[in-house]
Design an enzyme around this catalytic site. Structure first.
Site, PDB file in Angstrom:
ATOM      1  N   ASN A   1     -10.143 -10.401   4.034  1.00 37.05           N
ATOM      2  CA  ASN A   1      -9.810  -9.680   2.813  1.00 37.05           C
ATOM      3  C   ASN A   1     -10.419  -8.283   2.734  1.00 37.05           C
ATOM      4  O   ASN A   1      -9.870  -7.409   2.059  1.00 37.05           O
ATOM      5  CB  ASN A   1     -10.285 -10.525   1.617  1.00 37.05           C
ATOM      6  CG  ASN A   1     -10.251  -9.751   0.330  1.00 37.05           C
ATOM      7  OD1 ASN A   1      -9.198  -9.593  -0.276  1.00 37.05           O
ATOM      8  ND2 ASN A   1     -11.389  -9.209  -0.083  1.00 37.05           N
TER       9      ASN A   1
ATOM     10  N   LYS B   1      -2.291  -1.059   6.912  1.00 34.61           N
ATOM     11  CA  LYS B   1      -1.604  -2.284   6.475  1.00 34.61           C
ATOM     12  C   LYS B   1      -0.359  -2.556   7.321  1.00 34.61           C
ATOM     13  O   LYS B   1      -0.039  -3.713   7.623  1.00 34.61           O
ATOM     14  CB  LYS B   1      -1.241  -2.187   4.983  1.00 34.61           C
ATOM     15  CG  LYS B   1      -2.451  -2.062   4.059  1.00 34.61           C
ATOM     16  CD  LYS B   1      -3.383  -3.266   4.162  1.00 34.61           C
ATOM     17  CE  LYS B   1      -4.567  -3.155   3.212  1.00 34.61           C
ATOM     18  NZ  LYS B   1      -5.447  -4.330   3.244  1.00 34.61           N
TER      19      LYS B   1
ATOM     20  N   ASP C   1     -20.954  -6.034   7.971  1.00 35.92           N
ATOM     21  CA  ASP C   1     -19.965  -4.952   7.991  1.00 35.92           C
ATOM     22  C   ASP C   1     -18.885  -5.374   8.988  1.00 35.92           C
ATOM     23  O   ASP C   1     -19.140  -5.442  10.198  1.00 35.92           O
ATOM     24  CB  ASP C   1     -20.663  -3.662   8.438  1.00 35.92           C
ATOM     25  CG  ASP C   1     -19.687  -2.498   8.601  1.00 35.92           C
ATOM     26  OD1 ASP C   1     -18.466  -2.744   8.718  1.00 35.92           O
ATOM     27  OD2 ASP C   1     -20.159  -1.350   8.626  1.00 35.92           O
ATOM     28  N   VAL C   2     -17.701  -5.673   8.483  1.00 39.13           N
ATOM     29  CA  VAL C   2     -16.661  -6.265   9.344  1.00 39.13           C
ATOM     30  C   VAL C   2     -16.155  -5.315  10.422  1.00 39.13           C
ATOM     31  O   VAL C   2     -15.447  -5.738  11.334  1.00 39.13           O
ATOM     32  CB  VAL C   2     -15.454  -6.798   8.522  1.00 39.13           C
ATOM     33  CG1 VAL C   2     -15.877  -7.923   7.605  1.00 39.13           C
ATOM     34  CG2 VAL C   2     -14.758  -5.673   7.765  1.00 39.13           C
TER      35      VAL C   2
ATOM     36  N   TYR D   1      -4.388   4.304   4.637  1.00 36.49           N
ATOM     37  CA  TYR D   1      -4.327   2.942   4.101  1.00 36.49           C
ATOM     38  C   TYR D   1      -3.002   2.268   4.482  1.00 36.49           C
ATOM     39  O   TYR D   1      -2.985   1.130   4.988  1.00 36.49           O
ATOM     40  CB  TYR D   1      -4.482   3.005   2.576  1.00 36.49           C
ATOM     41  CG  TYR D   1      -4.521   1.664   1.889  1.00 36.49           C
ATOM     42  CD1 TYR D   1      -5.690   0.926   1.839  1.00 36.49           C
ATOM     43  CD2 TYR D   1      -3.381   1.147   1.274  1.00 36.49           C
ATOM     44  CE1 TYR D   1      -5.729  -0.309   1.196  1.00 36.49           C
ATOM     45  CE2 TYR D   1      -3.410  -0.079   0.633  1.00 36.49           C
ATOM     46  CZ  TYR D   1      -4.584  -0.808   0.588  1.00 36.49           C
ATOM     47  OH  TYR D   1      -4.620  -2.022  -0.046  1.00 36.49           O
TER      48      TYR D   1
END
Ligand code: BGC
Length: 269
Positions: free
Chosen positions: A94, A171, A67-68, A167
């Site tokens: 990614n 980004k 789990d990043v 989101y």
């Protein structure tokens, strides 16, 4: 033609499906040894299918669960990779998710989940990658650079997105994290860039392409008039990871069929 990434070890996060799976296959096709990262046990079979496809075509890959957004998990993934393959040459950061909601009803969990994976995940993975690149330095047999990081951003690092504030914020944050890191480590010959995909046909945006009506509406946003495919992103990732782009550092490469060209202005304004 000789392969461009021979023997370079690449960790691709979130590689059990979608863009990550496509990138993992593209890197492997150019000779990279790929770690196919997946987040939870439920994704293991999908990750193994990517590994099998790579192996069947003569490539080398393993899958690692991590789990990043969790520091210990990320450190373990890098330690296991170094134990297995000796080093890490390429990180493709990614892993990313959407938890869409009108802003006034967005929960803190929806906010934190998206920030945790999309932005904190980049912080944690990039930090481990940079440490390994600095430890190893340049290996001229593999690359002119001491290491390469590719951040999977989005057209939404510049296009605002109502109903997806968490989101888009993640980004936008990725963009300046990427640029700050590339400024900090360029003199160490570490190259850090982003790919900004537009609409790529994957599970994350299924509702945007699964019916003919949805697809038709989506295509009004894409001047090139086709939805993207994971290999479109895979091709860009190979280029950014290889010495063909050795003088490229700190850029956002938009791979979007022109989505960022304000297509609404083609006949208006
Ligand atoms: C999102 C997709 C969306 C695309 C274009 C991507 O970053 O994850 O859901 O289709 O941007 O809007």
């Amino acid at each position: 033609m000789s392969k461009k990434l021979i023997n370079q070890v690449a960790i691709v996060t979130g590689a059990s499906s979608g863009i990550g799976a496509g990138v993992a296959k593209s890197l492997a096709a150019e000779g990279a040894i790929v770690v196919v990262n997946y987040p939870v046990a439920a994704n293991k079979d999908a990750a193994e299918a990517v590994v099998t496809e790579i192996s069947t075509k003569g490539g080398r890959a393993i899958s690692i669960q991590c789990d990043v957004s969790k520091e210990a998990d990320v450190q373990q993934m890098f330690a296991s990779t170094v134990a297995e393959f000796g080093t890490v040459d390429i990180l493709v950061n990614n892993a990313g998710i959407q938890k869409d909601s009108p802003f006034e009803t967005m929960t803190l969990d929806q906010w934190n989940l998206v920030m945790g994976i999309n932005l904190t995940g980049l912080f944690l993975c990039a930090r481990e990658a940079v440490k390994e690149f600095l430890r190893r330095g340049i290996d001229p047999a593999k690359s002119k650079a001491a290491g390469k990081i590719i951040c999977m951003s989005s057209v939404h690092e510049v296009i605002p997105w109502a109903g997806h504030a968490n989101y888009a914020a993640s980004k936008g944050g990725m963009m300046l994290l990427m640029k700050s890191l590339s400024q900090e480590f360029a003199h160490k010959k570490i190259r850090i860039n982003s790919i900004c995909p537009g609409a790529i046909q994957t599970p994350i945006n299924r509702s945007a392409w699964e019916t003919p009506e949805a697809l038709e509406s989506l295509l009004t946003l894409i001047p090139y008039k086709r939805i993207g495919q994971p290999e479109d992103i895979g091709n860009a990732a190979v280029w950014l990871a290889s010495d063909d782009s050795d003088y490229i550092n700190g850029i956002s490469l938009f791979v979007d069929g022109g989505m960022t060209l304000y297509p609404g202005f083609t006949t208006n304004g």
